[in-house]
Write an enzyme that holds these catalytic residues in place. Structure first.
Site, PDB file in Angstrom:
ATOM      1  N   THR A  33       0.839  -1.201   0.000  1.00 36.69           N
ATOM      2  CA  THR A  33       0.000   0.000   0.000  1.00 36.69           C
ATOM      3  C   THR A  33       0.873   1.249   0.000  1.00 36.69           C
ATOM      4  OG1 THR A  33      -1.841  -1.087   1.098  1.00 36.69           O
ATOM      5  CG2 THR A  33      -1.705   1.303   1.332  1.00 36.69           C
ATOM      6  N   TYR A 190      -8.517  -6.407   9.142  1.00 33.73           N
ATOM      7  CA  TYR A 190      -9.547  -5.823   8.288  1.00 33.73           C
ATOM      8  C   TYR A 190     -10.827  -6.656   8.403  1.00 33.73           C
ATOM      9  CZ  TYR A 190      -5.688  -2.956   6.783  1.00 33.73           C
ATOM     10  OH  TYR A 190      -4.635  -2.081   6.789  1.00 33.73           O
ATOM     11  N   ARG A 237      -5.586 -14.273   1.776  1.00 34.34           N
ATOM     12  CA  ARG A 237      -4.449 -13.930   2.639  1.00 34.34           C
ATOM     13  C   ARG A 237      -4.902 -13.923   4.090  1.00 34.34           C
ATOM     14  NH1 ARG A 237      -0.034  -8.961   3.178  1.00 34.34           N
ATOM     15  NH2 ARG A 237       1.687 -10.364   2.710  1.00 34.34           N
ATOM     16  N   ARG A 344       8.933  -4.202   0.997  1.00 35.60           N
ATOM     17  CA  ARG A 344       9.708  -2.993   1.284  1.00 35.60           C
ATOM     18  C   ARG A 344      10.948  -2.889   0.395  1.00 35.60           C
ATOM     19  NH1 ARG A 344       9.988  -4.105   7.609  1.00 35.60           N
ATOM     20  NH2 ARG A 344      10.081  -6.196   6.734  1.00 35.60           N
TER      21      ARG A 344
END
Length: 405
Positions: A33, A190, A237, A344
Site C-alpha cells: 500500500t 480488516y 491472505r 519494502r
C-alpha cells in the site's frame, strides 16, 4: 544492507505451478500500500510506472496493493478501488504492462471494516461497520463519534449484500481488468479478519460465537466466488499472529491455531472436492504489517498451516532479516509448494528479482516515503542499468494523474 548471496541456483528460481499458470520463479511482489491512486480511487500514471518497473523480470507474480472492493469497503485517501468501470479500465492498462513484461498479476481485494476513515465514509453517506461494535482503540472511537459516524455491527442483510453484490462486482471487474488471480484480504485486522477473531466478533447470530460461525463470512464468500473466479484463480491472505490494529492474536480467548486451523481445514476440504485455491498467502509472525518484530518478541509459528493445507503457499514477512545467507527463505521454499513475498525492498529495488538471483547489493528503503502522495520515494528508485538522478524538490511536486489513453 549486507550483500546477499546469489540465489540463482536455488529453488527460488525454479518454476512452480500456481493454479492454472506455471510461474518461472518464486519471488513475489507482495501487497504494498502506497497511496498513489487518484482522489476517486482510480489507478494513476504513477502506479502504472511503478508496476511496470517491478514486473520487468519475466515471470514475476505481482500482487497489487490492497484495493477497495467497494466504496463501503473503504475509505482511505488515494488508495485504489475496483468497484467502478473507470477504476477497472485503469487496472486493465496496468495489467497490459505487466503481461507485456511476461509477468503475472494478482489483485488483493480489501474491505476495511472498523479501521476505515469514519469521516470519509460519513461524507459519502456510508456507515462505519464491523462484525461487532468493538473499536480498535479509544482514538478511533473518538474520531468516529466526532464524525457522527459511530461504529456499528453489520446486519445480516448487509453481510449478504457485501458477499453477493459488492464482492461479486469487484471480482468480475478484476477479471475484466485482466488479473491472473483474485486474492481476498482476510488479514491484518480488516473486515474478514474482524469476523474470524473473537476479540472483534461478539455476535450471537450465525456469524458469531463458535469457530464455525466466525468463519462463516469468509467461507461463504469463498464459496460464492469459486464459480465466478474459478478455484485456480482465487486466493486468500491470512495473518494468524498479527496484532496490527489492536487484534489480539494469541491473547484472544481462542488460540490462533484453533481459529485458523479450522479455516485451513475447511479450505482443504474444498480442495479435496475439486476446488483447490490457487494459493494461500500467509503472513509470518516476523512482521506486524509493514514493521518488523524483534526476534525475542516474536510469538507464534505457522508450521501448523502446512500440516493442514496441501496446496501452494505464498509466505511473506521480513525474509531479508537473515541475509546474506537467507536460511529461512531456503528452508521455506524447499517443500516445492511455497513462493516468498517481498514488499519494502521491492519498493526501493525495481530490479529486486535480478539482484536476488545474482547476489547484488540491495538499496535500502526509506519508510518515510511509503505513505505520501507524491512521486518522491516511489518511482525515483532506479535499477542497476539506470543512472537517472532525481531531484527531491521536483519529485515531491509530481502528483498522480490519470493514465493516458
Amino acid at each position: 544492507m549486507t550483500v546477499p548471496k546469489s540465489l540463482g541456483d536455488t529453488n527460488l528460481f525454479k518454476p512452480i505451478k500456481v493454479g492454472k499458470n506455471v510461474i518461472p520463479h518464486r519471488v513475489v511482489f507482495a501487497p504494498t500500500t502506497r497511496y498513489r491512486a487518484l482522489d476517486d480511487h482510480t489507478p494513476s500514471d504513477l502506479q502504472l510506472e511503478y508496476y511496470d518497473e517491478r514486473s520487468r523480470y519475466p515471470g514475476t507474480l505481482v500482487t497489487t496493493e490492497a484495493t477497495f472492493s467497494s466504496e463501503q469497503g473503504g475509505l482511505f485517501h488515494n488508495a485504489p478501488g475496483i468497484w467502478t468501470d473507470k477504476q477497472t479500465q485503469g487496472w486493465k492498462k496496468i495489467n497490459e504492462k505487466i503481461h507485456a513484461n511476461k509477468s503475472f498479476s494478482s489483485i488483493q481485494l480489501w474491505f476495511l471494516g472498523r479501521v476505515a476513515d469514519a469521516k470519509l465514509l460519513k461524507e459519502r453517506g456510508l456507515p462505519l461497520v464491523s462484525a461487532s461494535a468493538v473499536y480498535a482503540n479509544e482514538e478511533s472511537k473518538r474520531l468516529a463519534e466526532e464524525a457522527g459516524n459511530p461504529l456499528r455491527a453489520l446486519t445480516k442483510e448487509e453481510i449478504k449484500d457485501i458477499i453477493y453484490n459488492k464482492y461479486t462486482i469487484a471480482a468480475k471487474n478484476a477479471l475484466e481488468a485482466g488479473f491472473d488471480y483474485v486474492e481476498i484480504h482476510s488479514a491484518h485486522g480488516y473486515l474478514l479478519d474482524q469476523f474470524l477473531q473473537p476479540s472483534t466478533n461478539q455476535r450471537t447470530d450465525e456469524y458469531g460465537g463458535s469457530i464455525e460461525n466466525r468463519a462463516r463470512f469468509v467461507l461463504e464468500l469463498i464459496d460464492h466466488l469459486l464459480p465466478i473466479v474459478g478455484a485456480d484463480r482465487l486466493a486468500i491472505r491470512i495473518s494468524p499472529w498479527a496484532k496490527f490494529q489492536n487484534m489480539k492474536a494469541e491473547e484472544d480467548s481462542v488460540h490462533p491455531i484453533t481459529t485458523f486451523g479450522y479455516l485451513l481445514h475447511e479450505l482443504q476440504k474444498r480442495a479435496d472436492a475439486g476446488n483447490q485455491l490457487a494459493y494461500i498467502s500467509l503472513v509470518e509472525p516476523r512482521v506486524q504489517a509493514s514493521h518488523d518484530v524483534a526476534v525475542d518478541a516474536q510469538v507464534g509459528d505457522n508450521s501448523f498451516a502446512s500440516k493442514i493445507w496441501k496446496g501452494v503457499f505464498i509466505k511473506a514477512g521480513n525474509y531479508t532479516y537473515d541475509a546474506p545467507e537467507f536460511n529461512t527463505l531456503l528452508k521455506d521454499i524447499a517443500d516445492d509448494r511455497t513462493l516468498v513475498g517481498f514488499s519494502r525492498y521491492f519498493t526501493s529495488n525495481p530490479d529486486f528479482v535480478l539482484k536476488l538471483r545474482d547476489g547484488l547489493e540491495l538499496t535500502p528503503y526509506v519508510r518515510d516515503t511509503f505513505y505520501t502522495h507524491d512521486n518522491w520515494g516511489y518511482n525515483t528508485w532506479t535499477a542497476l542499468d539506470d543512472d537517472t538522478k532525481y531531484d527531491e524538490a521536483v519529485e515531491t511536486k509530481v502528483l498522480a494523474k490519470p493514465i493516458p489513453n
